[in-house]
Structures are given as C-alpha cells and as structure tokens.
Design an enzyme around this catalytic site. Structure first.
Site, PDB file in Angstrom:
ATOM      1  N   HIS A 384      41.172  31.000  39.870  1.00  0.00           N
ATOM      2  CA  HIS A 384      41.061  29.851  40.936  1.00  0.00           C
ATOM      3  C   HIS A 384      39.865  30.150  41.781  1.00  0.00           C
ATOM      4  O   HIS A 384      39.559  31.378  41.810  1.00  0.00           O
ATOM      5  CB  HIS A 384      42.089  29.618  41.449  1.00  0.00           C
ATOM      6  CG  HIS A 384      42.680  30.689  42.455  1.00  0.00           C
ATOM      7  ND1 HIS A 384      42.316  30.927  43.706  1.00  0.00           N
ATOM      8  CD2 HIS A 384      43.691  31.875  42.266  1.00  0.00           C
ATOM      9  CE1 HIS A 384      43.043  32.022  44.185  1.00  0.00           C
ATOM     10  NE2 HIS A 384      43.476  32.704  43.170  1.00  0.00           N
ATOM     11  N   CYS A 403      46.852  36.650  40.498  1.00  0.00           N
ATOM     12  CA  CYS A 403      45.603  35.736  40.062  1.00  0.00           C
ATOM     13  C   CYS A 403      44.351  36.263  40.166  1.00  0.00           C
ATOM     14  O   CYS A 403      44.082  37.128  40.938  1.00  0.00           O
ATOM     15  CB  CYS A 403      45.890  34.523  40.762  1.00  0.00           C
ATOM     16  SG  CYS A 403      47.260  33.604  40.281  1.00  0.00           S
TER      17      CYS A 403
END
Length: 495
Positions: A384, A403
């Site tokens: 992301h 992440c």
C-alpha cells in the site's frame, strides 16, 4: 555384490550420515498388498505393508555415488560442522543416503513441524525415488545429482559464497574490532591498521598494511557499508563496526539459512512477478524474468510486527482505500489517544462496547494512502501507499505493522493496469483525485504473482552481500537445519 557394499565404502557412508547429508523426510518404502482376511471370508482382503525393493547399485555405481555425496558434503549448507555416526555398510543404506540428500537439497531440509507460522512459503511435495531409480538404470547418477539443487543463479551465488566463508572460518575468521571514537579520513593508529586487516579478508582491493586512514581506505569502508546495507559514508562508526564484527561462522549460518529458503521456492518462478525482499526492504518488478523496476519499501518491524514470507497473486487495486484498523492496533495504539485525536485523523468508531472497531476514512490522512494492492493470504497483509514518506530516505526501513509500504505506488498501479483500456493513467489519476473508494479488479491476464521473501544474504556484483537479521530468522532457521540433520542422521544410521 548382493546387498553388501565392500572395500571401505561403509565408513564413508557413515561420514555422510554424520555430516547430515542424509537427512530429511524419508521416502516411504512400503505399499499395501492384498492378503486374505483372517476370517477367511471369500473376496475380502486387507492391506498389509510390503517392502518396495530399492534400486540395486553395482559396485562402480556405489563407489561413484559415495564420491559424489562426499564432494557435496558441505556444498549445499545442510550442516555447519561434521559429526560422527554409526557405520551402515549395505546397498539400502547408501540408497537411502542418496534419497535423503536429494530431498534435502531439492525441497529443503526442514520437516513441516519445523516451520514458523509466518514462514508462509512451503516447498512442493517431492519424491526423489523415481528419478533416482531411472538414473541407476541408465547409469546417469552424476546428471541426477547435478539436477537436484534449485535452478537459480541466486542459489548458485550463495553456494559460491558459502565456500568462500567456510574457508575464511576455517582459517580463523577475523578479529573483532575494538570500540572507540569514529574513524574517518586522516585518522591513524592501531585501530586503523586493524580495520585494514579486517576489510582485506573480504575485499581484495584493500591493502592489509599501514595505519593511515587515506582515500583508498575511505572507498574500502564505503564498499563494505554497501555490502552490509549501511549508509556508505566512508566513516568507520558503530553500525559498521557491528556488521564487521559478526563472526565468520555466523555468516556461514546466514548463508545456509538463505540457501534453504531458495529450496522452498517452485522449480520455475513466473517470468512476470513482483518480489519483495523483506530484510532489505526493496521491491523489484520482473518481466520476462528480468528486473524492469524497483523501489524502496517499508516492511514490518521486529518484535511481533514481522512481515511474513508468502506467495500469492495480486488480483485488484483499491484506489482511495479506507483503513480497517486491526483490533490489536486499535486497542493498543489508537483508542488510548482519545476521541479528539481520532477525529482529527479521520477515524470513525464503528459499533459499541467490546465489538467497536476503528476505520480511518479514505483521503490524504489515510495510513494506506491512495493505493492498496490486494492479494489473498492468511496474514491480512498487502502492499500500500503511505502519507509518511520520510522513512523511505532511511537505510533502516523496518517500521510497519507487517504490511509493505511502497515508495512509488502510483507507478506500480500504472504498470499493472497499462494494458487495460479502461484504466489508463488519466483515468487512474481522475479517480484518485475524486476521492471515492474504487476497487479495480485486474484482468486475469494482468494479475501478477507476488513473493514476499526474506533474503538477508545474496551474491551481488560486489561480492557477498549481507543484511542485518532483524527478525532473527536466520539464526532460528540455521539451528533447525542442523537439528533436523542430526535427527535424520540418527534415524538413518539406526536402520
């Protein structure tokens, strides 16, 4: 020759057993065969194990196979130190040694229970017996041995590096460098001489004599800092000293661990793929098996926020994604900051009581930025964007909750969507600017495999490169490789 291998081969087999070269999940040697039921009832049978004969080696093949396995003793990093074991001297013992070695070097040394939950890569099932039997039949044992390791230049580079660092370790390694003030251009004295001697072990361009910190030594320090993933300042300071003081034996184990991870990968990687090196915090895009783009990333911080190793497929891109905050992060890090903080930063409380949760609304404040790249996995991680750009300038980029934050997410989105006529750059940008959350499914032909990998040692154009082992996975894995080798060696030698 029958079932007995003569002329001292048994002792050499024992050395292979002791060295752990015959370690790994054993190949099943039984198969059910119909046998009349004890009740005598016509037509009823029960399965009774019956041994499947192992290939019978002639004496020339046996001698050749022992030599081949002896030459491979440490070459593939299955053990660090040799050990002793009992002395099997028969055909089946040598065949099992070959099969077990084959499994270890082709599909990994670990058994399933040795894997941590966040080591999400798993080698494919592999039975070496059919190919081995064919090699015996056609007298092509050398070709069979050569076909076993992972067919990647990255693995071959580590194998070469393993040999180099084994020799360094065997010759005494290197002396630890003493603590003291930073050393830079113009410094002199015994610590500068010690630094020269240490660098010369790995860098043939360094002269291991002299106590002057001259321009040549500045460049040598920079080369070392690049090899160890540090900021190449040319100044000898605490971080550089720590990297140089890691013992040679620990570097051997680090290479062993990374070779094992290569053995968990499929025998053929997709030609188009995305790879993230978790330890180095770098993403690389491959097309036609060649790197075409790369960027810095931020990966998971040690201490419970590690980015897992895994393989998946990117199937969609979310533009202007909201962030559904994991319950643990909400409870420990966000709710304690109070309602005013949550409101200022775009968080919305959904639900009440024990079931309440947090969602950060899409927009410039969103922790996910403007782009999220989704792929199925059991860890709820993804690639992301992020509004926090400062970390990308750092050499230490392990700071996320697991992440992978991207330095250039817009460029990656344009690359993955470039063949979709409905999502050309202008349309992507217009949607982002509009602020509405939009999921863009990738067409089947545009979906791309993604690999999150933990490469802390690899061969580069400047020699062996090492990264810090931030998760301590290298030490854990190397220990489990050696322990599993010892367990399997004992199991085989007892047969």
């Amino acid at each position: 020759m029958g079932n007995r291998i003569k002329s001292g081969l048994g002792r050499r087999i024992a050395l292979l057993v002791g060295a752990g070269l015959i370690a790994g999940p054993l190949i099943a040697q039984t198969a059910p065969t119909p046998t009349p039921s004890p009740s005598g009832t016509p037509g009823l049978v029960q399965a009774v194990p019956q041994a499947i004969p192992l290939p019978q080696l002639d004496q020339s093949q046996a001698a050749s196979l022992v030599t081949m396995l002896s030459e491979a003793r440490y070459a593939h990093g299955l053990v660090h130190n040799a050990s002793t074991a009992s002395d099997p001297e028969n055909n089946d013992a040598l065949v099992r040694a070959a099969l077990d070695y084959a499994h270890a070097v082709h599909a990994g040394r670990l058994d399933p229970e040795d894997f941590q939950s966040d080591w999400g890569l798993r080698p494919a099932a592999y039975d070496p017996l059919p190919a081995f039997a064919d090699a015996v039949k056609r007298n092509r044992l050398q070709q069979w041995i050569n076909s076993l390791p992972p067919p990647y230049s990255g693995y071959d580079g580590l194998k070469d590096g393993l040999d180099t660092y084994r020799r360094i370790e065997a010759s005494g390694g290197w002396k630890a460098l003493a603590a003291g003030p930073d050393l830079a251009l113009g410094a002199s004295g015994p610590r500068v001489l010690a630094l020269r001697q240490r660098l010369a072990v790995e860098d043939q361009q360094i002269i291991a004599k002299g106590d002057k910190f001259d321009a040549e030594l500045v460049e040598g320090v920079k080369r070392a800092q690049r090899r160890y993933g540090l900021n190449p300042t040319g100044t000898f300071a605490a971080q550089t000293r720590a990297a140089l003081n890691v013992p040679a034996g620990d570097r051997v184990r680090q290479i062993m661990a990374n070779m094992e991870r290569w053995r968990w990968l499929p025998q053929e990687l997709p030609r188009n793929r995305i790879q993230v090196n978790i330890a180095a915090a770098v993403l690389t895009v491959f097309e036609g098996d060649s790197p075409v783009a790369s960027m810095r990333v931020v990966t998971g911080a040690p201490g419970g926020r590690e980015t897992p190793m895994l393989q998946s497929r990117i199937h969609s891109i979310v533009l202007n994604p909201p962030w559904n905050v994991p319950a643990g992060i909400a409870a420990k890090e966000l709710f304690p900051k109070g309602a005013d903080y949550l409101a200022r930063n775009g968080y919305k409380v959904i639900g009440t009581g024990a079931n309440r949760r947090l969602q950060q609304q899409a927009g410039p404040q969103s922790a996910l930025g403007r782009y999220k790249f989704d792929f199925d996995n059991p860890y709820a991680v993804y690639l992301h964007d992020t509004p926090a750009q400062a970390k990308f300038a750092s050499y230490d980029r392990l700071a996320s909750h697991g992440c992978v934050r991207l330095e250039k997410p817009a460029a990656l989105a344009r690359l993955l969507l470039r063949n979709d006529p409905n999502w050309q750059p202008d349309q992507i940008q217009a949607t982002v600017d509009g602020g509405k959350t939009t999921r863009v499914p990738l067409r089947a032909e545009d979906q791309v495999q993604v690999y999150l990998l933990y490469w802390s040692a690899y061969m580069g154009s400047n020699g062996m490169n090492f990264r810090n082992d931030p998760y301590s996975w290298d030490k854990t894995l190397a220990t489990r490789i050696e322990r599993r080798s010892a367990v399997k060696a004992g199991s085989l030698s007892a047969r």
